[in-house]
Design a protein around this motif. Structure first.
Motif, PDB file in Angstrom:
ATOM      1  N   GLU A  89      -1.506  19.859  60.030  1.00 44.20           N
ATOM      2  CA  GLU A  89      -0.672  20.789  60.799  1.00 44.20           C
ATOM      3  C   GLU A  89       0.778  20.647  60.344  1.00 44.20           C
ATOM      4  OE1 GLU A  89      -0.523  20.317  65.062  1.00 44.20           O
ATOM      5  OE2 GLU A  89      -0.056  22.457  65.262  1.00 44.20           O
ATOM      6  N   GLN A  90       1.410  21.779  60.068  1.00 49.58           N
ATOM      7  CA  GLN A  90       2.813  21.768  59.637  1.00 49.58           C
ATOM      8  C   GLN A  90       3.713  21.674  60.870  1.00 49.58           C
ATOM      9  OE1 GLN A  90       3.973  25.031  57.062  1.00 49.58           O
ATOM     10  NE2 GLN A  90       6.139  24.758  57.585  1.00 49.58           N
ATOM     11  N   GLU A  91       4.535  20.629  60.944  1.00 51.12           N
ATOM     12  CA  GLU A  91       5.384  20.429  62.124  1.00 51.12           C
ATOM     13  C   GLU A  91       6.844  20.784  61.877  1.00 51.12           C
ATOM     14  OE1 GLU A  91       4.772  16.621  63.911  1.00 51.12           O
ATOM     15  OE2 GLU A  91       2.656  17.024  64.328  1.00 51.12           O
ATOM     16  N   LYS A 104      -7.769  26.675  61.097  1.00 51.30           N
ATOM     17  CA  LYS A 104      -8.195  25.290  60.827  1.00 51.30           C
ATOM     18  C   LYS A 104      -9.487  25.215  60.019  1.00 51.30           C
ATOM     19  CE  LYS A 104      -6.734  23.837  65.522  1.00 51.30           C
ATOM     20  NZ  LYS A 104      -6.830  25.140  66.167  1.00 51.30           N
ATOM     21  N   PRO A 154       6.950  26.816  60.121  1.00 47.62           N
ATOM     22  CA  PRO A 154       5.641  26.524  60.721  1.00 47.62           C
ATOM     23  C   PRO A 154       5.013  27.753  61.375  1.00 47.62           C
ATOM     24  CG  PRO A 154       7.279  24.894  61.374  1.00 47.62           C
ATOM     25  CD  PRO A 154       8.028  26.003  60.714  1.00 47.62           C
ATOM     26  N   GLU A 174      -0.011  29.831  66.551  1.00 42.26           N
ATOM     27  CA  GLU A 174       0.030  28.375  66.406  1.00 42.26           C
ATOM     28  C   GLU A 174       0.733  28.028  65.096  1.00 42.26           C
ATOM     29  OE1 GLU A 174      -4.001  27.130  66.432  1.00 42.26           O
ATOM     30  OE2 GLU A 174      -4.288  27.436  68.592  1.00 42.26           O
ATOM     31  N   ASN A 175       1.105  26.753  64.959  1.00 44.06           N
ATOM     32  CA  ASN A 175       1.680  26.299  63.692  1.00 44.06           C
ATOM     33  C   ASN A 175       0.681  26.482  62.549  1.00 44.06           C
ATOM     34  OD1 ASN A 175       3.833  25.501  65.220  1.00 44.06           O
ATOM     35  ND2 ASN A 175       3.821  23.375  64.527  1.00 44.06           N
ATOM     36  N   LYS A 191      -1.676  25.719  59.567  1.00 48.20           N
ATOM     37  CA  LYS A 191      -2.469  24.586  59.097  1.00 48.20           C
ATOM     38  C   LYS A 191      -2.585  24.695  57.577  1.00 48.20           C
ATOM     39  CE  LYS A 191      -3.242  23.860  63.499  1.00 48.20           C
ATOM     40  NZ  LYS A 191      -2.571  25.055  64.030  1.00 48.20           N
ATOM     41  N   MET A 213      -4.674  16.345  60.768  1.00 47.95           N
ATOM     42  CA  MET A 213      -5.432  16.621  61.994  1.00 47.95           C
ATOM     43  C   MET A 213      -6.879  16.138  61.890  1.00 47.95           C
ATOM     44  SD  MET A 213      -4.317  20.517  62.894  1.00 47.95           S
ATOM     45  CE  MET A 213      -5.246  20.497  64.418  1.00 47.95           C
TER      46      MET A 213
END
Length: 268
Positions: free
Chosen positions: A9-11, A71, A127, A150-151, A153, A190
């Motif tokens: 996951e890219q934060e 994902k 992200p 969502e961020n 992936k 993840m």
């Protein structure tokens, strides 16, 4: 030796060095295997308290990594009408949604003025897509192909010679790409999933083939997801790129450089 799928996951924003145009440092929109190998090796050595030059062979059989909205499935590189795409998104569309830039310069403390030739602009992958595009047709398009606010992936494969490494990689935080000292580059592992399906190995060109840091010598499959060393006997549709290999410690020192057929190209 077993292949695993890694989902990250890219934060934070990430900058994956590509081309320079004057003061602008452009980012790639996928992560070469060599870049992910360096980031994983460094994070692993820091976690274990090893010297940074240790374990360089642990993750060197690794593919390139690509963004994912769910994902599970990657935005697969390809060319349409000569233009690079990630899934159904053209490079232009992906950059409009996810790529921004930051301009900075060095200040001389004695005069409080900008230092000559210090101005630079660096691109980075966000992200999440830009909020300003939320009510556009482009946002609707990425929603239709699976984006769920969502961020991003990122997914790729790595070959491990010790199954216990799988548990050590899970939840590992890595810093990837450039300018990591300035708030860029943080990603978190993840999931690390053992691969049992041949179709995934085929998709990433690794079935009956050797991949080293996202590069290969022999073609495997019609669509490339890794760099293929150029050979004039290979017929392909896509693009060539001169790819330098940098010293593990001194990122300004080039140890090798060859022409490669880039991911997304098609063997014909």
């Amino acid at each position: 030796m077993t292949w695993y799928k890694i989902v990250l996951e890219q934060e934070q924003p990430i900058h994956i060095g590509y081309k320079r145009y004057g003061v602008l440092a452009e980012t790639r929109i996928f992560i070469p295997g060599q870049t992910m190998w360096g980031a994983l090796t460094k994070a692993y050595n820091l976690m274990k308290g090893n010297s940074l030059n240790s374990n360089q062979e642990l993750f060197e059989q690794i593919t390139c990594f690509y963004p994912s909205f769910d994902k599970e499935n990657i935005l697969k590189p390809n060319f349409k009408n000569g233009e690079f795409h990630l899934g159904d998104l053209s490079e232009k569309e992906f950059r409009l949604l996810f790529v921004d830039s930051f301009i900075s310069t060095a200040i001389l403390p004695e005069t409080r003025t900008a230092k000559d030739e210090s101005l630079h602009e660096i691109e980075f992958i966000l992200p999440k897509p830009k909020k300003a595009l939320e009510n556009t047709e482009l946002w609707k398009k990425i929603t239709e192909v699976g984006y769920k606010n969502e961020n991003l992936k990122w997914i790729g494969l790595v070959c491990l010679n010790d199954d216990s490494l799988k548990d050590e990689l899970e939840n590992l935080k890595i810093f990837i790409g450039g300018d990591v000292r300035y708030g860029y580059g943080l990603m978190k592992v993840m999931k690390v999933i053992k691969i049992v399906e041949d179709n995934i190995l085929e998709e990433f060109n690794v079935k009956n083939n050797k991949i080293t840091k996202g590069k290969m010598i022999n073609p495997s499959g019609k669509r490339l997801l890794n760099y293929l060393e150029f050979n004039p006997t290979i017929k392909f549709e896509g693009k060539l790129e001169l790819l330098p290999e940098f010293d593990f410690y001194n990122k300004r020192k080039i140890t090798n450089a060859k022409y490669y057929i880039i991911p997304g190209s098609k063997i014909i």
